[in-house]
Design a protein around this motif. Structure first.
Motif, PDB file in Angstrom:
ATOM      1  N   ALA A  99      19.373  -3.044 -10.663  1.00  0.00           N
ATOM      2  CA  ALA A  99      17.823  -3.234 -10.495  1.00  0.00           C
ATOM      3  C   ALA A  99      17.061  -2.097 -10.950  1.00  0.00           C
ATOM      4  CB  ALA A  99      17.607  -3.691  -9.065  1.00  0.00           C
ATOM      5  N   GLU A 100      16.056  -2.665 -11.681  1.00  0.00           N
ATOM      6  CA  GLU A 100      15.082  -1.555 -12.363  1.00  0.00           C
ATOM      7  C   GLU A 100      13.624  -1.523 -11.486  1.00  0.00           C
ATOM      8  OE1 GLU A 100      14.796  -1.479 -16.541  1.00  0.00           O
ATOM      9  OE2 GLU A 100      13.789   0.410 -16.415  1.00  0.00           O
ATOM     10  N   PHE A 101      13.296  -0.409 -11.270  1.00  0.00           N
ATOM     11  CA  PHE A 101      12.101  -0.232 -10.348  1.00  0.00           C
ATOM     12  C   PHE A 101      11.042   0.018 -11.516  1.00  0.00           C
ATOM     13  CE2 PHE A 101       8.664   0.662  -7.608  1.00  0.00           C
ATOM     14  CZ  PHE A 101       8.151   2.009  -8.042  1.00  0.00           C
ATOM     15  N   ASN A 102       9.809  -0.805 -11.649  1.00  0.00           N
ATOM     16  CA  ASN A 102       8.780  -0.546 -12.632  1.00  0.00           C
ATOM     17  C   ASN A 102       7.560  -0.438 -12.007  1.00  0.00           C
ATOM     18  OD1 ASN A 102       6.874  -0.837 -14.594  1.00  0.00           O
ATOM     19  ND2 ASN A 102       8.298  -1.792 -15.985  1.00  0.00           N
ATOM     20  N   LYS A 103       6.989   0.484 -11.740  1.00  0.00           N
ATOM     21  CA  LYS A 103       5.843   0.957 -10.809  1.00  0.00           C
ATOM     22  C   LYS A 103       4.742   0.425 -11.476  1.00  0.00           C
ATOM     23  CE  LYS A 103       3.558   4.356  -8.071  1.00  0.00           C
ATOM     24  NZ  LYS A 103       3.569   5.577  -7.940  1.00  0.00           N
ATOM     25  N   SER A 104       4.537   0.255 -12.650  1.00  0.00           N
ATOM     26  CA  SER A 104       3.228   0.014 -13.607  1.00  0.00           C
ATOM     27  C   SER A 104       3.273  -1.439 -13.268  1.00  0.00           C
ATOM     28  CB  SER A 104       3.187   0.506 -14.906  1.00  0.00           C
ATOM     29  OG  SER A 104       4.403  -0.225 -15.610  1.00  0.00           O
ATOM     30  N   SER A 142       0.939  -1.170   0.035  1.00  0.00           N
ATOM     31  CA  SER A 142      -0.147  -0.158   0.008  1.00  0.00           C
ATOM     32  C   SER A 142       0.778   1.097   0.050  1.00  0.00           C
ATOM     33  CB  SER A 142      -0.840  -0.040   1.255  1.00  0.00           C
ATOM     34  OG  SER A 142      -1.701  -1.113   1.163  1.00  0.00           O
ATOM     35  N   GLY A 143       0.556   2.248  -0.754  1.00  0.00           N
ATOM     36  CA  GLY A 143       1.528   3.271  -0.927  1.00  0.00           C
ATOM     37  C   GLY A 143       2.702   3.002  -1.524  1.00  0.00           C
ATOM     38  N   ASN A 144       3.570   3.965  -1.531  1.00  0.00           N
ATOM     39  CA  ASN A 144       5.095   3.975  -2.053  1.00  0.00           C
ATOM     40  C   ASN A 144       5.976   3.019  -1.265  1.00  0.00           C
ATOM     41  OD1 ASN A 144       4.401   5.970  -3.928  1.00  0.00           O
ATOM     42  ND2 ASN A 144       4.743   7.599  -2.708  1.00  0.00           N
ATOM     43  N   PRO A 145       6.766   2.134  -2.352  1.00  0.00           N
ATOM     44  CA  PRO A 145       7.515   1.075  -1.778  1.00  0.00           C
ATOM     45  C   PRO A 145       8.842   1.543  -1.445  1.00  0.00           C
ATOM     46  CG  PRO A 145       7.394   0.624  -3.866  1.00  0.00           C
ATOM     47  CD  PRO A 145       6.454   1.780  -3.661  1.00  0.00           C
ATOM     48  N   CYS A 158      14.687 -10.618  -2.556  1.00  0.00           N
ATOM     49  CA  CYS A 158      13.865  -9.344  -2.603  1.00  0.00           C
ATOM     50  C   CYS A 158      13.184  -8.893  -1.511  1.00  0.00           C
ATOM     51  CB  CYS A 158      12.947  -9.475  -4.072  1.00  0.00           C
ATOM     52  SG  CYS A 158      12.090  -7.907  -4.282  1.00  0.00           S
ATOM     53  N   ALA A 159      13.020  -7.662  -1.171  1.00  0.00           N
ATOM     54  CA  ALA A 159      12.227  -7.430   0.252  1.00  0.00           C
ATOM     55  C   ALA A 159      11.605  -6.032  -0.006  1.00  0.00           C
ATOM     56  CB  ALA A 159      13.041  -7.437   1.395  1.00  0.00           C
ATOM     57  N   VAL A 160      10.595  -5.787   0.392  1.00  0.00           N
ATOM     58  CA  VAL A 160       9.846  -4.637   0.380  1.00  0.00           C
ATOM     59  C   VAL A 160       9.217  -4.105   1.639  1.00  0.00           C
ATOM     60  CG1 VAL A 160       7.372  -5.728  -0.124  1.00  0.00           C
ATOM     61  CG2 VAL A 160       7.858  -3.480  -1.077  1.00  0.00           C
ATOM     62  N   SER A 161       9.074  -2.853   1.931  1.00  0.00           N
ATOM     63  CA  SER A 161       8.403  -2.353   2.915  1.00  0.00           C
ATOM     64  C   SER A 161       7.704  -0.970   2.553  1.00  0.00           C
ATOM     65  CB  SER A 161       9.588  -1.922   4.158  1.00  0.00           C
ATOM     66  OG  SER A 161      10.154  -0.877   3.827  1.00  0.00           O
ATOM     67  N   ALA A 162       6.711  -0.826   3.220  1.00  0.00           N
ATOM     68  CA  ALA A 162       5.964   0.443   3.124  1.00  0.00           C
ATOM     69  C   ALA A 162       6.534   1.570   3.720  1.00  0.00           C
ATOM     70  CB  ALA A 162       4.453   0.293   3.679  1.00  0.00           C
ATOM     71  N   THR A 163       6.565   2.827   3.361  1.00  0.00           N
ATOM     72  CA  THR A 163       7.059   3.993   3.805  1.00  0.00           C
ATOM     73  C   THR A 163       6.811   4.219   5.294  1.00  0.00           C
ATOM     74  OG1 THR A 163       5.388   5.269   2.806  1.00  0.00           O
ATOM     75  CG2 THR A 163       7.397   4.834   1.607  1.00  0.00           C
ATOM     76  N   ASP A 164       5.702   3.722   5.781  1.00  0.00           N
ATOM     77  CA  ASP A 164       5.314   3.953   7.166  1.00  0.00           C
ATOM     78  C   ASP A 164       5.223   2.775   7.960  1.00  0.00           C
ATOM     79  OD1 ASP A 164       1.833   4.203   6.710  1.00  0.00           O
ATOM     80  OD2 ASP A 164       3.438   2.526   6.015  1.00  0.00           O
ATOM     81  N   SER A 165       6.161   1.866   7.617  1.00  0.00           N
ATOM     82  CA  SER A 165       6.031   0.542   8.453  1.00  0.00           C
ATOM     83  C   SER A 165       7.197   0.308   9.346  1.00  0.00           C
ATOM     84  CB  SER A 165       5.924  -0.733   7.273  1.00  0.00           C
ATOM     85  OG  SER A 165       7.045  -0.794   6.675  1.00  0.00           O
ATOM     86  N   TRP A 166       7.845   1.128   9.817  1.00  0.00           N
ATOM     87  CA  TRP A 166       8.663   1.217  10.637  1.00  0.00           C
ATOM     88  C   TRP A 166      10.136   0.307  10.279  1.00  0.00           C
ATOM     89  CZ3 TRP A 166       8.439   4.563  14.302  1.00  0.00           C
ATOM     90  CH2 TRP A 166       7.164   5.121  14.874  1.00  0.00           C
TER      91      TRP A 166
END
Lengths: 114, 113
Positions: free
Chosen positions: A65-70, A28-31, A91-99
């Motif tokens: 690495a290439e970020f592809n939002k679409s 959710s939101g920007n990664p 590979c790992a992801v976090s939401a911008t507000d997830s500590w």
């Protein structure tokens, strides 16, 4: 909720050939997006990350690495693989507000043959 | 500069025993995390802390407890060990800067028999 998919359990490549490890994500939101590498019986080592800005990110040991939002993808690439690149890649992801809590993919084993 | 140090590296427990995995970092990082790694499953977050005295549950907290009395240390307590807790445990830390990367320890391999 956030999730990461690494569709390939293993990638086999000959030394000198290009290497690609695939990653797609959901958040959710920007990664914030990361790649880590793990050698046998070792901890994870940071390779590169995307926070904002240029979609093409360069990291350690010649990886990029290439970020592809679409396409919600963040594929890891190396133009010319080395035998020493054989390892487990996450590979790992976090939401911008997830500590900073990272959601990891299952990992992709890379095998580079001489 | 040692980074993130985990002890012990290996441990075998019997079902029902308890133990503490130690984690210490010397980088003055406020944020610390405990993950477990199981084959083919990636890493799952157990607990995390954003500063001394502040901890919260991650994705798989059942059977574990943590404390954070100092910035440097973040021990993970296993109570009444079960075979399902057989895993490799990783401690990690990072700065509070948004998007900061994690620094990992070398891991602690735990087997519960």
């Amino acid at each position: 909720a956030q999730s990461v998919a690494q569709p390939e359990d293993q990638v086999n490549v000959a030394e000198g050939n290009p290497l690609t490890v695939k990653c797609t994500y959901s958040v959710s939101g920007n990664p914030y997006l990361f790649w880590y590498v793990q050698y046998p019986n070792r901890g994870l080592q940071f390779l590169l990350k995307y926070i904002t800005g240029d979609n093409l990110v360069k990291g350690s040991y010649g990886f990029e690495a290439e970020f592809n939002k679409s396409q919600t993808s963040f594929h890891l690439k190396k133009p010319s693989a080395l035998v020493s690149d054989s390892a487990l890649y996450f590979c790992a992801v976090s939401a911008t507000d997830s500590w900073g809590k990272l959601q990891f993919g299952a990992g992709t084993q890379v095998v580079v043959t001489p | 500069n040692a980074g993130v140090t985990q002890t012990p590296k290996f441990r075998i427990l019997k079902i029902g025993q308890s133990m503490t995995l130690q984690c210490a970092q010397d980088m003055n990082h406020n944020y610390m995390y405990w993950y477990r790694q199981d084959p083919g499953m990636g890493l799952k977050l157990i607990y995390y802390s954003v500063g001394a005295g502040i901890t919260d549950k991650g994705e798989v907290p059942n059977g574990y407890n943590v404390s954070r009395s100092t910035t440097e240390d973040f021990p993970l307590r296993l109570e009444l060990a079960a075979p399902s807790q057989t895993s490799v445990y990783f401690c990690a830390s990072r700065t509070g800067t948004p998007g900061g990367e994690l620094f990992f320890g070398e891991g602690s391999r735990l087997t519960v028999l």
